[in-house]
Design a protein around this motif. Structure first.
Motif, PDB file in Angstrom:
ATOM      1  N   GLU A  82     -24.725  43.804 -13.232  1.00 46.60           N
ATOM      2  CA  GLU A  82     -23.364  43.339 -13.019  1.00 46.60           C
ATOM      3  C   GLU A  82     -22.575  43.350 -14.334  1.00 46.60           C
ATOM      4  OE1 GLU A  82     -26.012  39.845 -13.894  1.00 46.60           O
ATOM      5  OE2 GLU A  82     -26.045  41.544 -12.504  1.00 46.60           O
ATOM      6  N   GLN A  83     -21.248  43.281 -14.219  1.00 41.38           N
ATOM      7  CA  GLN A  83     -20.375  43.277 -15.386  1.00 41.38           C
ATOM      8  C   GLN A  83     -20.543  41.974 -16.147  1.00 41.38           C
ATOM      9  OE1 GLN A  83     -19.013  45.524 -17.263  1.00 41.38           O
ATOM     10  NE2 GLN A  83     -17.283  46.118 -15.964  1.00 41.38           N
ATOM     11  N   VAL A  84     -20.719  42.052 -17.461  1.00 42.45           N
ATOM     12  CA  VAL A  84     -20.955  40.873 -18.291  1.00 42.45           C
ATOM     13  C   VAL A  84     -19.754  40.671 -19.197  1.00 42.45           C
ATOM     14  CG1 VAL A  84     -22.468  39.810 -20.007  1.00 42.45           C
ATOM     15  CG2 VAL A  84     -23.439  41.256 -18.215  1.00 42.45           C
ATOM     16  N   HIS A  85     -19.268  39.411 -19.284  1.00 36.70           N
ATOM     17  CA  HIS A  85     -18.146  39.090 -20.150  1.00 36.70           C
ATOM     18  C   HIS A  85     -18.644  38.601 -21.489  1.00 36.70           C
ATOM     19  CE1 HIS A  85     -14.399  37.185 -21.589  1.00 36.70           C
ATOM     20  NE2 HIS A  85     -13.803  38.059 -20.799  1.00 36.70           N
ATOM     21  N   LEU A  86     -17.824  38.752 -22.510  1.00 41.55           N
ATOM     22  CA  LEU A  86     -18.211  38.390 -23.873  1.00 41.55           C
ATOM     23  C   LEU A  86     -18.504  36.902 -24.006  1.00 41.55           C
ATOM     24  CD1 LEU A  86     -18.539  39.784 -26.613  1.00 41.55           C
ATOM     25  CD2 LEU A  86     -16.190  39.173 -27.145  1.00 41.55           C
ATOM     26  N   LYS A  87     -17.876  36.059 -23.170  1.00 45.80           N
ATOM     27  CA  LYS A  87     -18.075  34.615 -23.290  1.00 45.80           C
ATOM     28  C   LYS A  87     -19.506  34.196 -23.018  1.00 45.80           C
ATOM     29  CE  LYS A  87     -13.345  33.238 -22.064  1.00 45.80           C
ATOM     30  NZ  LYS A  87     -12.512  32.479 -21.103  1.00 45.80           N
ATOM     31  N   SER A  88     -20.237  34.982 -22.256  1.00 46.88           N
ATOM     32  CA  SER A  88     -21.586  34.584 -21.838  1.00 46.88           C
ATOM     33  C   SER A  88     -22.663  35.035 -22.810  1.00 46.88           C
ATOM     34  CB  SER A  88     -21.878  35.160 -20.452  1.00 46.88           C
ATOM     35  OG  SER A  88     -21.826  36.574 -20.490  1.00 46.88           O
ATOM     36  N   ILE A  89     -22.315  35.659 -23.948  1.00 46.20           N
ATOM     37  CA  ILE A  89     -23.304  36.185 -24.884  1.00 46.20           C
ATOM     38  C   ILE A  89     -23.567  35.166 -25.988  1.00 46.20           C
ATOM     39  CG2 ILE A  89     -23.906  38.115 -26.376  1.00 46.20           C
ATOM     40  CD1 ILE A  89     -23.548  38.783 -23.418  1.00 46.20           C
ATOM     41  N   GLU A  90     -24.829  34.734 -26.095  1.00 44.94           N
ATOM     42  CA  GLU A  90     -25.290  33.857 -27.172  1.00 44.94           C
ATOM     43  C   GLU A  90     -24.413  32.612 -27.293  1.00 44.94           C
ATOM     44  OE1 GLU A  90     -25.801  35.921 -30.813  1.00 44.94           O
ATOM     45  OE2 GLU A  90     -27.048  37.521 -29.954  1.00 44.94           O
ATOM     46  N   GLN A  91     -24.296  31.887 -26.205  1.00 46.98           N
ATOM     47  CA  GLN A  91     -23.541  30.630 -26.166  1.00 46.98           C
ATOM     48  C   GLN A  91     -22.095  30.804 -26.632  1.00 46.98           C
ATOM     49  OE1 GLN A  91     -26.792  30.534 -27.823  1.00 46.98           O
ATOM     50  NE2 GLN A  91     -27.543  30.189 -25.736  1.00 46.98           N
ATOM     51  N   GLY A  92     -21.545  31.981 -26.435  1.00 46.17           N
ATOM     52  CA  GLY A  92     -20.137  32.195 -26.743  1.00 46.17           C
ATOM     53  C   GLY A  92     -19.823  32.444 -28.205  1.00 46.17           C
ATOM     54  N   ILE A  93     -20.864  32.643 -29.059  1.00 46.28           N
ATOM     55  CA  ILE A  93     -20.613  32.865 -30.495  1.00 46.28           C
ATOM     56  C   ILE A  93     -19.803  34.144 -30.707  1.00 46.28           C
ATOM     57  CG2 ILE A  93     -21.724  33.341 -32.715  1.00 46.28           C
ATOM     58  CD1 ILE A  93     -23.987  31.516 -31.867  1.00 46.28           C
ATOM     59  N   TRP A  94     -20.177  35.183 -29.965  1.00 44.18           N
ATOM     60  CA  TRP A  94     -19.455  36.461 -30.085  1.00 44.18           C
ATOM     61  C   TRP A  94     -17.979  36.289 -29.696  1.00 44.18           C
ATOM     62  CZ3 TRP A  94     -21.233  41.544 -31.277  1.00 44.18           C
ATOM     63  CH2 TRP A  94     -22.583  41.615 -31.645  1.00 44.18           C
ATOM     64  N   TYR A  95     -17.752  35.555 -28.607  1.00 49.43           N
ATOM     65  CA  TYR A  95     -16.379  35.385 -28.130  1.00 49.43           C
ATOM     66  C   TYR A  95     -15.553  34.582 -29.136  1.00 49.43           C
ATOM     67  CZ  TYR A  95     -12.473  34.262 -25.067  1.00 49.43           C
ATOM     68  OH  TYR A  95     -11.234  34.130 -24.532  1.00 49.43           O
ATOM     69  N   GLU A  96     -16.150  33.527 -29.708  1.00 46.90           N
ATOM     70  CA  GLU A  96     -15.426  32.712 -30.689  1.00 46.90           C
ATOM     71  C   GLU A  96     -15.069  33.554 -31.917  1.00 46.90           C
ATOM     72  OE1 GLU A  96     -17.958  29.426 -31.499  1.00 46.90           O
ATOM     73  OE2 GLU A  96     -17.865  28.616 -29.450  1.00 46.90           O
ATOM     74  N   ALA A  97     -16.026  34.364 -32.394  1.00 48.92           N
ATOM     75  CA  ALA A  97     -15.740  35.226 -33.539  1.00 48.92           C
ATOM     76  C   ALA A  97     -14.655  36.247 -33.193  1.00 48.92           C
ATOM     77  CB  ALA A  97     -17.012  35.939 -33.998  1.00 48.92           C
ATOM     78  N   TYR A  98     -14.732  36.776 -31.959  1.00 51.01           N
ATOM     79  CA  TYR A  98     -13.734  37.754 -31.487  1.00 51.01           C
ATOM     80  C   TYR A  98     -12.326  37.140 -31.521  1.00 51.01           C
ATOM     81  CZ  TYR A  98     -11.503  40.991 -28.185  1.00 51.01           C
ATOM     82  OH  TYR A  98     -10.674  41.869 -27.570  1.00 51.01           O
ATOM     83  N   GLN A  99     -12.212  35.901 -31.019  1.00 54.35           N
ATOM     84  CA  GLN A  99     -10.910  35.222 -30.994  1.00 54.35           C
ATOM     85  C   GLN A  99     -10.394  34.977 -32.407  1.00 54.35           C
ATOM     86  OE1 GLN A  99     -10.093  35.835 -27.771  1.00 54.35           O
ATOM     87  NE2 GLN A  99      -9.207  33.796 -27.618  1.00 54.35           N
ATOM     88  N   LYS A 100     -11.270  34.548 -33.309  1.00 58.45           N
ATOM     89  CA  LYS A 100     -10.839  34.245 -34.674  1.00 58.45           C
ATOM     90  C   LYS A 100     -10.398  35.519 -35.403  1.00 58.45           C
ATOM     91  CE  LYS A 100     -13.713  30.111 -35.321  1.00 58.45           C
ATOM     92  NZ  LYS A 100     -12.567  29.215 -35.638  1.00 58.45           N
ATOM     93  N   LEU A 101     -11.127  36.607 -35.198  1.00 58.14           N
ATOM     94  CA  LEU A 101     -10.748  37.858 -35.853  1.00 58.14           C
ATOM     95  C   LEU A 101      -9.371  38.324 -35.408  1.00 58.14           C
ATOM     96  CD1 LEU A 101     -14.159  39.762 -35.786  1.00 58.14           C
ATOM     97  CD2 LEU A 101     -12.871  39.145 -37.831  1.00 58.14           C
ATOM     98  N   TRP A 102      -9.113  38.242 -34.099  1.00 53.70           N
ATOM     99  CA  TRP A 102      -7.797  38.666 -33.594  1.00 53.70           C
ATOM    100  C   TRP A 102      -6.683  37.733 -34.080  1.00 53.70           C
ATOM    101  CZ3 TRP A 102      -6.425  43.177 -32.168  1.00 53.70           C
ATOM    102  CH2 TRP A 102      -7.321  44.022 -31.510  1.00 53.70           C
TER     103      TRP A 102
END
Length: 805
Positions: free
Chosen positions: A277-297
């Protein structure tokens, strides 16, 4: 008077040693911290640069595929507008019905590594013009498909409105044979009817035949305003991700490729490999990737350290994708700290040992001031050496490391040794503008840009990156990329300058190559057209012979013998020039005699003897011309027989090779006896071939005739051996060996023995066309090949490989 010295307390040297070690340790820790920070900065910059390069490579491949698809569409449209195609009958020779009702390329003679395959869905009906369009599309697809061999894209194709496909895919040569029954590309993103002219991209989807995820650059083709189908290139997702191998240099690194909705397109995180199934960035490694993604943008940065890891992002604009990478910083920090700790420990132990020795000497020889001063000097020298070691470590970095003032001259305060290789000047030439300022070697057209870019970025972020040119002292203009920022006190600028001249040169060569590609194609087309016009100006009398020569040329192309065309033309000229020269000579004699006869008639001095003599000469000349013309006609018939092609399907049948060989040997029994020739026959009785038996009869008969005529010249007599058995590694093929122990074949002829006019007896009555016909029979009628083994043994030695029934 003797000088008396006061006794120095024993603890004074110890306290002095402790103070010295403490001070040295403090300053070494400060220096280590700065060096670790600078090293980490380089690691971050390098990681961000790697991610950016990977994204640029992916973007360039996508752009190349899009541009190539547009050129492919224009080329096919131009070809369709010219209207010069093959007939529908010729298309039927390339395809055949499949059990599921579809029409597909004939497997015999087809190699998907070099040719485009054809697949048409069941119940496909097409007119003669559609068949001609398919042939034109096949030839155009094969031409543009060469880009797949250099990995610019995966394949090249043309889809016609019924859902069929003409495709060239070297990595999937059996593509058209893998298609399941009933597959059609109708109603898919690849075949959208009546779309606007121009190239568009499909979403990332799975091909129903190869079952590979891919992107496709698609261009519709129109003829007189009517949609004819689509052309395009596919790029598989896996081939795009091969570019990310550069990231594997960092331990425990990972990457994620995101689409415009932040869903994961691809990743090398092991736990996500088998997730359907399609996986969203928020669900990877307790959301660490998503938090870094948001901060970079939010900070508009290409990289950032977050939770002991380094994250980078790069944008692939043509697809709206984002490439995000991650690597742990702790291993890099530990590695740097270990290196500096080892260096610090060595320095500390060295200094401590020297201080202890100095203390003992000072306590023991406290009255001897000269020895005390000497040891203090030794300590000073040791500290100077340590300073040199630290500076040497910086000098070994291949890029220029600098510190300068933020003024219009870029007044240098520090430069490492890399400046000499990059500019041709010594570091001391720039320090405090001793010999010249660094601004003096910046290319004049770039000086204003460099100043403006650095000032704007320093004002907004405190850091900058700029690409510009410098004037090398010896090598001329060089390209540099500079990354830097304010120092800690913001009184100066610190940074790194790297030479990227080779990268720029490669980029420029690639642009020039792409710009001149279309010009080269147009020039080559014009040259071919001129050559075609020259060929059409040949005389009508030799038209039949030229057609036979063109047929022979086509067969040589199929056999990869085009390089031998020069030899064939020279041989043909050798055979034709002699009778043509005789005809020209005879005509010259006739004209001369007739002029003399006409002059005698005009003057009234014609004698009977002179008239009879003239008529005799004319009769002999006409007889000579008749003989030469008969020889030319004979050569023409031989030219027409060069391309052997058996057209009657009913004559093709299975036959026993052993029985055929026995019949041939019986036919030659009398000739063998009269020429004192023995023969040995060893043919596996289980070998059965499919094709015209009389064609194989002609092949073996020609080889035997050549042995009798040219092999056993003097003295007469010898042995002919024919053997055949199944191939050792391929059960569906057989190997037939023909050999004699005659005089053999000259090396000059052996290299092109199967080319017309390559016979040993050329010029002595033989036209040299026999083995060329043998070669065509084996290839066209039995889908096999024949080889001459020149070093196997004495005499002639031929090996034939053919598929068996």
């Amino acid at each position: 008077m003797r000088v008396k010295y006061r006794t120095t307390p024993w603890f004074v040297p110890a306290i002095s040693a402790v103070l010295v070690l403490g001070i040295l340790l403090y300053f070494s820790m400060l220096e280590q911290s700065k060096l670790i920070e600078n090293e980490l900065f380089e690691i971050k910059e390098q990681r961000a640069w790697q991610a950016e390069v990977i994204a640029e490579q992916i973007e360039q491949r996508l752009q190349y595929a899009s541009d190539s698809s547009g050129r492919l569409g224009k080329a096919l449209q131009a070809r369709l507008e010219q209207g010069e195609f093959k007939t529908k009958t010729q298309l039927s020779e390339l395809i055949q019905p499949h059990p599921d009702g579809s029409l597909r390329t004939r497997p015999s003679g087809f190699d998907g590594r070099y040719q485009a395959g054809i697949y048409l869905p069941p119940d496909s009906e097409f007119s003669r013009s559609q068949a001609e369009h398919l042939l034109a599309a096949k030839q155009t697809v094969e031409t543009f498909g060469q880009g797949a061999l250099s990995n610019q894209f995966s394949d090249t194709w043309f889809m016609e409105p019924s859902g069929g496909i003409v495709i060239y895919w070297p990595e999937e040569p059996d593509f058209v044979f893998k298609a399941q029954g009933g597959i059609s590309y109708k109603n898919t993103p690849w075949l959208v009817p009546d779309t606007a002219p121009g190239t568009y991209w499909t979403p990332l989807i799975e091909d129903p035949i190869s079952q590979l995820l891919m992107l496709s650059a698609v261009t519709p083709v129109y003829l007189n305003g009517e949609w004819q189908g689509n052309v395009g290139h596919d790029i598989t997702l896996q081939s795009l991700l091969d570019n990310t191998k550069l990231l594997k240099g960092a331990p425990q690194s990972a990457f994620i490729l995101l689409n415009e909705t932040s869903d994961i397109v691809a990743t090398d995180i092991t736990s996500l490999h088998n997730v359907d199934e399609q996986v969203h960035l928020k669900s990877i490694e307790q959301g660490i990737w998503y938090e870094a993604y948001q901060k970079l943008w939010s900070h508009d940065e290409s990289y950032m350290a977050y939770q002991s890891r380094l994250f980078t992002i790069s944008v692939i604009e043509s697809q709206g994708w984002v490439l995000m990478t991650s690597m742990p910083l702790q291993p890099a920090i530990q590695k740097i700290e270990q290196a500096f700790t080892a260096l610090q420990t060595m320095a500390f132990i060295s200094i401590a040992a020297e201080v202890i020795i100095l203390t003992l000497l000072f306590a023991y020889f406290h009255r001897k001031n000269k020895a005390y001063v000497k040891h203090l000097k030794d300590i000073s020298d040791s500290l100077a050496q340590e300073k040199v070691r630290y500076e040497t470590l910086v000098d070994r970095i291949p890029s220029i490391v600098y510190r300068c003032k933020n003024d219009k001259y870029w007044t240098m305060m520090y430069l490492n040794g890399a400046i000499e290789a990059a500019t041709g000047y010594l570091a001391e030439d720039f320090i405090q503008n001793k010999a010249l300022a660094f601004a003096d070697i910046i290319y004049p057209d770039d000086q204003g840009m460099v100043w403006q870019v650095i000032q704007d970025e320093l004002e907004s972020t405190g850091r900058f990156k700029v690409i510009y040119r410098i004037i090398h002292r010896v090598d001329g203009i060089r390209w540099m990329i500079e990354r830097g920022g304010y120092s800690e006190d913001k009184e100066s600028i610190e940074g790194v300058i790297t030479d990227i001249s080779e990268l720029k040169e490669a980029e420029q060569k690639l642009k020039i190559s792409n710009m001149t590609l279309d010009e080269k194609v147009a020039l080559k087309t014009a040259e071919l057209q001129v050559a075609n016009l020259e060929l059409t100006e040949k005389t009508d009398k030799l038209q039949t012979s030229l057609q036979a020569l063109q047929q022979t040329q086509n067969e040589l192309v199929e056999a990869e013998k085009m390089a031998s065309m020069t030899s064939m033309v020279v041989g043909m000229a050798h055979e034709i020039n002699t009778p043509l020269g005789n005809i020209a000579t005879a005509e010259s004699v006739i004209c001369s005699k007739l002029e003399g006869l006409q002059q005698a008639i005009n003057t009234g001095q014609l004698k009977k003897s002179e008239l009879i003599n003239t008529l005799d000469v004319v009769e002999q000349s006409l007889h000579s011309n008749h003989t030469s013309l008969e020889k030319l006609l004979g050569l023409s018939e031989k030219f027409q027989s060069l391309g052997y092609r058996h057209e009657v399907d009913t004559d093709r049948a299975a036959f026993s090779l052993s029985e055929l060989c026995g019949q041939i040997m019986e036919k030659y029994t009398q000739q063998f006896a009269s020429n004192n020739i023995e023969y040995r026959l060893s043919v596996d009785p289980e070998i059965t071939l499919y094709g015209p038996a009389e064609a194989m009869d002609e092949v073996l008969s020609k080889l035997i005739d050549n042995s009798i005529k040219y092999g056993f010249v003097a003295p007469r007599g010898g042995c002919i051996e024919i053997s055949a058995q199944f191939h050792e590694s391929e059960e569906q093929r057989m190997q037939l060996t023909y050999s004699d122990n005659g005089c053999g074949i000259e090396p000059a002829v052996a290299s092109h023995i199967f080319i017309p006019f390559a016979a040993q007896a050329l010029g002595t009555g033989s036209s040299g066309l026999g083995l060329s016909r043998v070669y065509n029979i084996i290839k066209n009628e039995f889908a096999g090949k024949i080889e001459l083994k020149t070093n196997a043994r004495s005499g002639a030695h031929f090996v034939i490989h053919c598929p068996v029934k």
